[in-house]
Design a protein around this motif. Structure first.
Motif, mmCIF file in Angstrom:
data_model
loop_
_atom_site.group_PDB
_atom_site.id
_atom_site.type_symbol
_atom_site.label_atom_id
_atom_site.label_comp_id
_atom_site.label_asym_id
_atom_site.label_seq_id
_atom_site.Cartn_x
_atom_site.Cartn_y
_atom_site.Cartn_z
ATOM 1 N N SER A 151 42.149 36.447 38.752
ATOM 2 C CA SER A 151 43.499 36.870 39.137
ATOM 3 C C SER A 151 44.546 36.252 38.227
ATOM 4 N N ILE A 152 45.538 37.058 37.894
ATOM 5 C CA ILE A 152 46.718 36.577 37.176
ATOM 6 C C ILE A 152 47.872 36.832 38.138
ATOM 7 N N ARG A 153 48.401 35.747 38.708
ATOM 8 C CA ARG A 153 49.387 35.917 39.774
ATOM 9 C C ARG A 153 50.566 34.969 39.603
ATOM 10 N N GLU A 162 51.508 25.876 47.453
ATOM 11 C CA GLU A 162 51.719 26.967 46.503
ATOM 12 C C GLU A 162 50.912 28.172 46.969
ATOM 13 N N MET A 163 51.608 29.290 47.168
ATOM 14 C CA MET A 163 50.959 30.503 47.675
ATOM 15 C C MET A 163 51.081 31.618 46.641
ATOM 16 N N PRO A 164 50.054 32.475 46.532
ATOM 17 C CA PRO A 164 50.145 33.590 45.582
ATOM 18 C C PRO A 164 51.092 34.663 46.116
ATOM 19 N N SER A 165 51.924 35.197 45.234
ATOM 20 C CA SER A 165 52.820 36.281 45.637
ATOM 21 C C SER A 165 52.096 37.610 45.443
ATOM 22 N N SER A 166 52.743 38.686 45.794
ATOM 23 C CA SER A 166 52.146 40.013 45.591
ATOM 24 C C SER A 166 52.256 40.443 44.134
ATOM 25 N N LYS A 167 53.025 39.682 43.341
ATOM 26 C CA LYS A 167 53.179 40.003 41.925
ATOM 27 C C LYS A 167 51.960 39.497 41.167
ATOM 28 N N GLY A 168 51.246 40.407 40.577
ATOM 29 C CA GLY A 168 50.090 40.007 39.793
ATOM 30 C C GLY A 168 48.971 41.015 39.902
ATOM 31 N N ILE A 169 47.823 40.623 39.384
ATOM 32 C CA ILE A 169 46.669 41.510 39.378
ATOM 33 C C ILE A 169 45.406 40.695 39.623
ATOM 34 N N SER A 170 44.477 41.283 40.346
ATOM 35 C CA SER A 170 43.167 40.677 40.559
ATOM 36 C C SER A 170 42.130 41.651 40.036
ATOM 37 N N MET A 171 41.210 41.132 39.214
ATOM 38 C CA MET A 171 40.189 41.983 38.604
ATOM 39 C C MET A 171 38.801 41.531 39.025
ATOM 40 N N THR A 172 37.936 42.494 39.268
ATOM 41 C CA THR A 172 36.529 42.165 39.510
ATOM 42 C C THR A 172 35.945 41.674 38.189
ATOM 43 N N GLU A 174 33.581 42.978 36.492
ATOM 44 C CA GLU A 174 33.409 44.133 35.604
ATOM 45 C C GLU A 174 34.736 44.514 34.938
ATOM 46 N N GLN A 175 35.821 44.503 35.721
ATOM 47 C CA GLN A 175 37.132 44.821 35.162
ATOM 48 C C GLN A 175 37.566 43.757 34.151
ATOM 49 N N TRP A 176 37.288 42.493 34.470
ATOM 50 C CA TRP A 176 37.623 41.410 33.552
ATOM 51 C C TRP A 176 36.878 41.583 32.231
ATOM 52 N N ALA A 178 35.751 44.342 30.890
ATOM 53 C CA ALA A 178 36.341 45.471 30.166
ATOM 54 C C ALA A 178 37.629 45.025 29.475
ATOM 55 N N PHE A 179 38.446 44.252 30.182
ATOM 56 C CA PHE A 179 39.693 43.735 29.598
ATOM 57 C C PHE A 179 39.388 42.800 28.427
ATOM 58 N N ARG A 180 38.452 41.871 28.655
ATOM 59 C CA ARG A 180 38.086 40.901 27.614
ATOM 60 C C ARG A 180 37.598 41.614 26.348
ATOM 61 N N ASN A 181 36.815 42.671 26.530
ATOM 62 C CA ASN A 181 36.312 43.423 25.373
ATOM 63 C C ASN A 181 37.431 44.153 24.636
ATOM 64 N N SER A 182 38.541 44.391 25.314
ATOM 65 C CA SER A 182 39.682 45.080 24.693
ATOM 66 C C SER A 182 40.646 44.126 23.993
#
Length: 197
Positions: A151-153, A162-172, A174-176, A178-182
């Motif tokens: 997660s990037i939050r 410290e609590m995570p806000s709704s601003k951000g993204i969480s990746m499985t 597999e998604q991570w 795919a992102f890393r390969n890009s």
């Protein structure tokens, strides 16, 4: 940890327990050996707890087996009871020594985590902090409904936590991946954009 991963960890831990001298073995050693064998980090809080429960269950099942074996019907019951009581006292002493040793190893591990620093800091939710992008933004590794998430939050302070806000993204995972390969393509695009300015 997903069910498939739990089964792998369970199999590795049981194999280690069955093939080891339980007198000198500790939960920390079991967890470290299983982590090495599987090539995964078992020092995360939920994974630590999973291994701890497995070790405890295994030891309890051995104790139950010993108790059942000791309940044979011979005429030397008084002697057996005395022997059992001595055995229980010795077992309690061993358990205390084991707990003290575990505590020492946990403290050493915590110190190593602090010294090693990289990737071993946990946030208020017990998630592993991989990277701090700014004062309020970070990359974390967490478990949610059996899925491992990167997660990037953005975070905010609430009641001293410290609590995570709704601003951000969480990746499985597999998604991570795919992102890393890009990433190389993103780096190239950034270079090209910088050159055109």
């Amino acid at each position: 940890m997903d069910e498939k991963m739990q089964k792998k960890v369970e199999a590795a831990v049981l194999e280690i327990l069955r093939g080891s001298d339980l007198e000198s073995l500790t939960e920390y050693k079991v967890r470290s050996a299983a982590a090495d064998r599987l090539g995964i980090d078992l020092s995360l809080p939920d994974r630590k707890l999973f291994v701890r429960r497995m070790v405890q269950d295994y030891l309890e099942s051995l104790a139950d087996e010993d108790e059942k074996k000791g309940q044979g019907g011979s005429g030397e019951e008084g002697e057996k009871k005395e022997h059992c009581q001595k055995g229980e006292e010795e077992e309690q002493e061993e358990k205390k020594k084991e707990e003290d040793k575990e505590e020492e190893e946990e403290e050493e591990e915590a110190e190593e985590d602090k010294k090693g620093g990289v990737g071993k800091e946990l946030d208020d939710n017990g998630d592993l902090i991989l990277c701090r992008l700014s004062a309020n933004r970070r990359v974390t590794l967490s478990e949610f409904k059996g899925m491992t998430l990167v997660s990037i939050r953005e975070y905010y302070l609430k009641d001293g936590k410290e609590m995570p806000s709704s601003k951000g993204i969480s990746m499985t995972v597999e998604q991570w991946e795919a992102f890393r390969n890009s990433v190389p393509a993103i780096v190239d695009a950034l270079k090209n954009l910088g050159e055109s300015d």
